[in-house]
Write a protein that holds these residues in place. Sequence first.
Motif, PDB file in Angstrom:
ATOM      1  N   SER A 598       0.842  -1.191   0.000  1.00 30.35           N
ATOM      2  CA  SER A 598       0.000   0.000   0.000  1.00 30.35           C
ATOM      3  C   SER A 598       0.883   1.248   0.000  1.00 30.35           C
ATOM      4  CB  SER A 598      -0.927  -0.017   1.216  1.00 30.35           C
ATOM      5  OG  SER A 598      -1.836   1.047   1.182  1.00 30.35           O
ATOM      6  N   ASP A 599       0.240   2.427  -0.087  1.00 27.97           N
ATOM      7  CA  ASP A 599       1.011   3.675  -0.101  1.00 27.97           C
ATOM      8  C   ASP A 599       0.466   4.648   0.941  1.00 27.97           C
ATOM      9  OD1 ASP A 599      -1.372   4.325  -1.237  1.00 27.97           O
ATOM     10  OD2 ASP A 599      -0.558   5.176  -3.076  1.00 27.97           O
ATOM     11  N   GLN A 600      -0.013   4.093   2.055  1.00 28.09           N
ATOM     12  CA  GLN A 600      -0.551   4.949   3.109  1.00 28.09           C
ATOM     13  C   GLN A 600       0.548   5.649   3.891  1.00 28.09           C
ATOM     14  OE1 GLN A 600      -3.479   2.727   5.475  1.00 28.09           O
ATOM     15  NE2 GLN A 600      -3.886   1.443   3.692  1.00 28.09           N
ATOM     16  N   ILE A 601       1.742   5.051   3.920  1.00 25.10           N
ATOM     17  CA  ILE A 601       2.876   5.628   4.639  1.00 25.10           C
ATOM     18  C   ILE A 601       3.830   6.227   3.617  1.00 25.10           C
ATOM     19  CG2 ILE A 601       4.823   5.133   6.156  1.00 25.10           C
ATOM     20  CD1 ILE A 601       3.157   2.846   7.341  1.00 25.10           C
ATOM     21  N   SER A 602       4.117   7.499   3.770  1.00 24.96           N
ATOM     22  CA  SER A 602       4.865   8.246   2.760  1.00 24.96           C
ATOM     23  C   SER A 602       5.948   9.107   3.395  1.00 24.96           C
ATOM     24  CB  SER A 602       3.894   9.142   1.969  1.00 24.96           C
ATOM     25  OG  SER A 602       4.554  10.193   1.325  1.00 24.96           O
ATOM     26  N   ALA A 603       7.070   9.207   2.685  1.00 30.43           N
ATOM     27  CA  ALA A 603       8.145  10.098   3.145  1.00 30.43           C
ATOM     28  C   ALA A 603       7.705  11.546   3.159  1.00 30.43           C
ATOM     29  CB  ALA A 603       9.363   9.933   2.235  1.00 30.43           C
ATOM     30  N   TYR A 604       6.783  11.898   2.259  1.00 29.80           N
ATOM     31  CA  TYR A 604       6.438  13.302   2.057  1.00 29.80           C
ATOM     32  C   TYR A 604       5.091  13.678   2.661  1.00 29.80           C
ATOM     33  CZ  TYR A 604      10.163  12.406  -1.235  1.00 29.80           C
ATOM     34  OH  TYR A 604      11.360  12.013  -1.787  1.00 29.80           O
ATOM     35  N   MET A 693      12.481   2.361  -9.561  1.00 30.00           N
ATOM     36  CA  MET A 693      11.323   3.149 -10.012  1.00 30.00           C
ATOM     37  C   MET A 693      10.124   2.835  -9.140  1.00 30.00           C
ATOM     38  SD  MET A 693       8.229   3.200 -11.827  1.00 30.00           S
ATOM     39  CE  MET A 693       8.147   1.684 -12.756  1.00 30.00           C
ATOM     40  N   GLN A 694       9.467   3.875  -8.642  1.00 29.55           N
ATOM     41  CA  GLN A 694       8.240   3.722  -7.853  1.00 29.55           C
ATOM     42  C   GLN A 694       7.172   4.632  -8.447  1.00 29.55           C
ATOM     43  OE1 GLN A 694       9.137   4.481  -3.681  1.00 29.55           O
ATOM     44  NE2 GLN A 694      10.930   3.124  -3.744  1.00 29.55           N
ATOM     45  N   SER A 695       5.918   4.213  -8.312  1.00 28.03           N
ATOM     46  CA  SER A 695       4.831   5.071  -8.812  1.00 28.03           C
ATOM     47  C   SER A 695       3.645   5.018  -7.865  1.00 28.03           C
ATOM     48  CB  SER A 695       4.411   4.639 -10.222  1.00 28.03           C
ATOM     49  OG  SER A 695       3.863   3.330 -10.231  1.00 28.03           O
ATOM     50  N   ALA A 696       3.934   5.138  -6.564  1.00 27.09           N
ATOM     51  CA  ALA A 696       2.872   4.940  -5.580  1.00 27.09           C
ATOM     52  C   ALA A 696       2.618   6.142  -4.685  1.00 27.09           C
ATOM     53  CB  ALA A 696       3.214   3.736  -4.704  1.00 27.09           C
ATOM     54  N   ASP A 697       3.370   7.193  -4.800  1.00 31.75           N
ATOM     55  CA  ASP A 697       3.256   8.306  -3.854  1.00 31.75           C
ATOM     56  C   ASP A 697       3.046   9.625  -4.586  1.00 31.75           C
ATOM     57  OD1 ASP A 697       3.155   9.583  -1.443  1.00 31.75           O
ATOM     58  OD2 ASP A 697       5.319   9.597  -1.113  1.00 31.75           O
ATOM     59  N   GLY A 698       2.160   9.591  -5.580  1.00 28.87           N
ATOM     60  CA  GLY A 698       1.809  10.811  -6.276  1.00 28.87           C
ATOM     61  C   GLY A 698       2.722  11.181  -7.420  1.00 28.87           C
ATOM     62  N   SER A 699       3.737  10.343  -7.692  1.00 30.44           N
ATOM     63  CA  SER A 699       4.668  10.662  -8.772  1.00 30.44           C
ATOM     64  C   SER A 699       5.329   9.383  -9.262  1.00 30.44           C
ATOM     65  CB  SER A 699       5.741  11.643  -8.293  1.00 30.44           C
ATOM     66  OG  SER A 699       6.585  11.017  -7.335  1.00 30.44           O
ATOM     67  N   ILE A 767       8.687  22.875 -13.129  1.00 31.98           N
ATOM     68  CA  ILE A 767       8.726  22.436 -11.736  1.00 31.98           C
ATOM     69  C   ILE A 767       7.300  22.174 -11.261  1.00 31.98           C
ATOM     70  CG2 ILE A 767       9.385  23.056  -9.394  1.00 31.98           C
ATOM     71  CD1 ILE A 767      11.740  22.581 -11.257  1.00 31.98           C
ATOM     72  N   ALA A 768       7.105  21.045 -10.559  1.00 32.06           N
ATOM     73  CA  ALA A 768       5.762  20.665 -10.107  1.00 32.06           C
ATOM     74  C   ALA A 768       5.333  21.510  -8.918  1.00 32.06           C
ATOM     75  CB  ALA A 768       5.743  19.191  -9.720  1.00 32.06           C
ATOM     76  N   SER A 769       4.021  21.675  -8.811  1.00 30.55           N
ATOM     77  CA  SER A 769       3.462  22.372  -7.644  1.00 30.55           C
ATOM     78  C   SER A 769       2.073  21.816  -7.368  1.00 30.55           C
ATOM     79  CB  SER A 769       3.377  23.880  -7.901  1.00 30.55           C
ATOM     80  OG  SER A 769       2.518  24.148  -8.998  1.00 30.55           O
ATOM     81  N   GLY A 770       1.692  21.852  -6.092  1.00 34.01           N
ATOM     82  CA  GLY A 770       0.365  21.397  -5.719  1.00 34.01           C
ATOM     83  C   GLY A 770       0.205  19.893  -5.876  1.00 34.01           C
ATOM     84  N   GLN A 771      -1.044  19.461  -5.871  1.00 37.36           N
ATOM     85  CA  GLN A 771      -1.349  18.035  -6.005  1.00 37.36           C
ATOM     86  C   GLN A 771      -1.263  17.623  -7.472  1.00 37.36           C
ATOM     87  OE1 GLN A 771      -5.086  16.905  -4.288  1.00 37.36           O
ATOM     88  NE2 GLN A 771      -4.764  14.713  -4.574  1.00 37.36           N
ATOM     89  N   PHE A 776      -4.829   9.105 -11.706  1.00 44.79           N
ATOM     90  CA  PHE A 776      -4.261   7.829 -11.286  1.00 44.79           C
ATOM     91  C   PHE A 776      -3.242   7.993 -10.161  1.00 44.79           C
ATOM     92  CE2 PHE A 776      -5.634   7.141 -15.671  1.00 44.79           C
ATOM     93  CZ  PHE A 776      -6.414   6.002 -15.525  1.00 44.79           C
ATOM     94  N   TYR A 777      -2.979   9.207  -9.774  1.00 44.25           N
ATOM     95  CA  TYR A 777      -1.988   9.476  -8.741  1.00 44.25           C
ATOM     96  C   TYR A 777      -2.579  10.227  -7.554  1.00 44.25           C
ATOM     97  CZ  TYR A 777       1.730   7.614 -11.618  1.00 44.25           C
ATOM     98  OH  TYR A 777       2.525   6.764 -12.338  1.00 44.25           O
ATOM     99  N   GLN A 778      -3.839   9.932  -7.258  1.00 46.11           N
ATOM    100  CA  GLN A 778      -4.474  10.561  -6.105  1.00 46.11           C
ATOM    101  C   GLN A 778      -4.248   9.707  -4.866  1.00 46.11           C
ATOM    102  OE1 GLN A 778      -5.735  13.667  -6.808  1.00 46.11           O
ATOM    103  NE2 GLN A 778      -4.840  13.053  -8.771  1.00 46.11           N
ATOM    104  N   ASN A 779      -3.661  10.274  -3.850  1.00 44.44           N
ATOM    105  CA  ASN A 779      -3.424   9.565  -2.596  1.00 44.44           C
ATOM    106  C   ASN A 779      -4.470   9.956  -1.568  1.00 44.44           C
ATOM    107  OD1 ASN A 779      -0.200  10.178  -3.560  1.00 44.44           O
ATOM    108  ND2 ASN A 779      -0.804   8.082  -3.114  1.00 44.44           N
TER     109      ASN A 779
END
Length: 819
Positions: A598-604, A693-699, A767-771, A776-779
């Motif tokens: 799962s991706d409930q626990i995130s560094a960010y 490569m990871q694709s589970a935390d919004g990016s 440069i990215a900003s916001g959500q 497909f990348y909504q946490n």
Amino acid sequence: MRKFFYLLFLAITITSYAQTPRVQKLWYDKPSGKTWENALPVGNGRLGAMVYGNVVNEAIQLNEHTLWSGGPNRNDNPDALAALPEIRKLIFDGKQKEAEKLANKAIITKKSHGQMFQPLGDLRLTFPGHDNFTNYYRELDIERAVAKTTYQVDGVNYTREVLASFPDRVIVIRLTADKPGKLTFDASYASLHKIKTIKTTASKDLTIAGTTQDHEGVKGMVRFKGIARIKTEGGTVTANDTLLVVKGANAATIYVSIATNFKNYNDVSGDENALAASYLEKASSKSFAAILNPHIAAYQKYFKRVKFDLGSTDQGKLPTDERLKNFRNVNDPELVTLYYQYGRYLLISSSQPGGQPANLQGIWNNKMMPPWDSKYTININAQMNYWPAERTNLSELHEPFLKMVEELSETGKETAKTMYGARGWMAHHNTDIWRATGAIDGAFWGMWIAGGGWTSQHLWQHYLYHGDKAYLAKIYPILKGAATFYADFLIEHPKYKWLVVNPGSSPENAPAAHEGSSLDAGTTMDNQIAFDVFSSTIRAAEILKKDAAFTDSLKQMRKRLPPMHVGQHGQLQEWLDDVDDPNDHHRHVSHLYGLFPSDQISAYRTPELFSAARTTLLHRGDVSTGWSMGWKVNWWARLQDGNHAFTLIKSQLSPLGTSKEGGGTYNNLFDAHPPFQIDGNFGCTSGITEMLMQSADGSVHLLPALPDVWQAGNIGGLLAQGGFEVVNMEWKEGKLTKVEVKSKLGGNLRLRTPNALKSADNKAVKIASGQNANAFYQNEAVANAVISPKANAAAPDLKQTFLYDIPTQAGKTYVFAGQ
């Protein structure tokens, strides 16, 4: 004299060949002997074979994916419903051990604890006079899915090739000698089945037929048929009662067809004789070459999607078993890439569309009573088998597992109703080919109600990678059914007022505070899975624009689930109460489900929980059973600690017995629990992918956990959620130098990278900003952690990253260069 120089040249050629780096090959300079874990696996999803490579007495051990003991059956315990209130009360009162005793009587099945995956037997080939052989060599070419053995006897070079044909659905064995008339051997079947008949036919086919055994009160109903046919070039074939004898041939091709009467989990009305004969007739009309080339093409359709290179050293010149012995103490990056691709090879070979999912041993088993029946343990192991499916570009091979979940959603309805008075569907911690969903093995292991919840998330993940709304509409009732069960089963905790799973457990572990009982209310893993089940169902319903009232009720219940807790030792709590032991080194670390898969626990997003998860892993230690170390590679990758992840890979890629505390790897690179469990292979392949490569935390996070030893390399073909394919990624000195990403669905591509990027035309990248705007990348936001005042919670120490947003169009490829 000419003969002498020819033999000298041949010996030099074979010796130098054996010393050449074996890219995409496992190879050895000695036979397997009697050790099954030395043999080499081939498979086509339906059939599996272990090739021993023994010279005089060769054995090709055979499996067929539906050859299981028993027959259609159910194993629900109807006493559960009446006992449920008392079990819940005992747990809420802190009397977990008493609750466990009652659950053993009222919830654990009184019928079958699951049926067994069984072998057909061995095809045995005997080569008289081959005792004194030289120049021995055997290999498994995982780029072509062919096993080969070569050796020399009396100046004659013999070659054996074995494959399990994907298009022709048979096992084919090609035997050749490089001098005319020198191929002589006997072929016979051996099987441990009690009910069997082995004989030859008038047309000189060798056959085996029988019925699988009764087990735990369930009548054996699977009938099987195996047919072997030998076609020679030169020489003769004669048939005795149970033996085929080939004499004086130049070459021979053996076609092996196997089938059963199994049609589905509730239907064994098939005709195994007609099916086996039909496969054989089609295949045996073809030459080996006519079977080989389509087989390679069908296999490489999947295998060649991912290319991976970390460089090579002189270790690559050694046999695979020698490299395995050396790996902890030398630099052998090529063994990592071989092991990685071997995991993909095993998945391709044991899980094909329309077949059964890879079980605890994939499709390879030589025992009538295998460890844990070689079933589907769905409190981790079966799911782990399929972690590489999407991310390593083998999505079609996920289908057998997804089909099993669909079938469990059918059989699990009665279990939910009969045992718990609930709607929807559920499964406990284990199932088999008959899709049993009752609780087995005793309450300590079997009183776990989340098997359906966890497996259903694979359906949702498959959608996230491909975005097929027609598929989502098809599987939505299954997601809804899993959520409905939780909606009915959850109960308010009398002390905390949260909605909790009771009875539940944190699989196979128990704190001393609960008198050694695994049962509890509101364990962290139960809460995390309930959160995912509700969240995926809510999002699916919103995408499909349906069930607004139902999803609103799920949102309200989700708010009432217990938050995750950081305990007194700074750990992520495994139970609601702060009773974790920092000296607990148990193989299951189930409460880190929220970190991976799962991706409930995130560094960010959840740094406190992220740090607590790290503390938990440090408490548990590294060395454990094989599959547990495979899971830990994924966790350390998510924790962005590539060096620690690589430490686990070194422990995994150690010969069994290196550490008295845990597993490792057998000589044929099978994972050692011990004994053999294939989930460790698949888990480690997934973990290496997560390091890159990871694709589970919004990016899409590139090189999130690169270890120091992999300073340069490249990989291509990985899939990310939202229909993105990392077509190619290259790095040097730990920094990206080139990235190519293909967008299959369009939408925003958010890239997180270790160094700055620019586009191929030298333009700056936004440069990215916001959500992230990509759907497909909504946490889903998790509740704030409850942190013990005794905890010394430290913020995670993260490396600097760069975050970019790139708008994409479907079908286009985007190229970037590192700065």
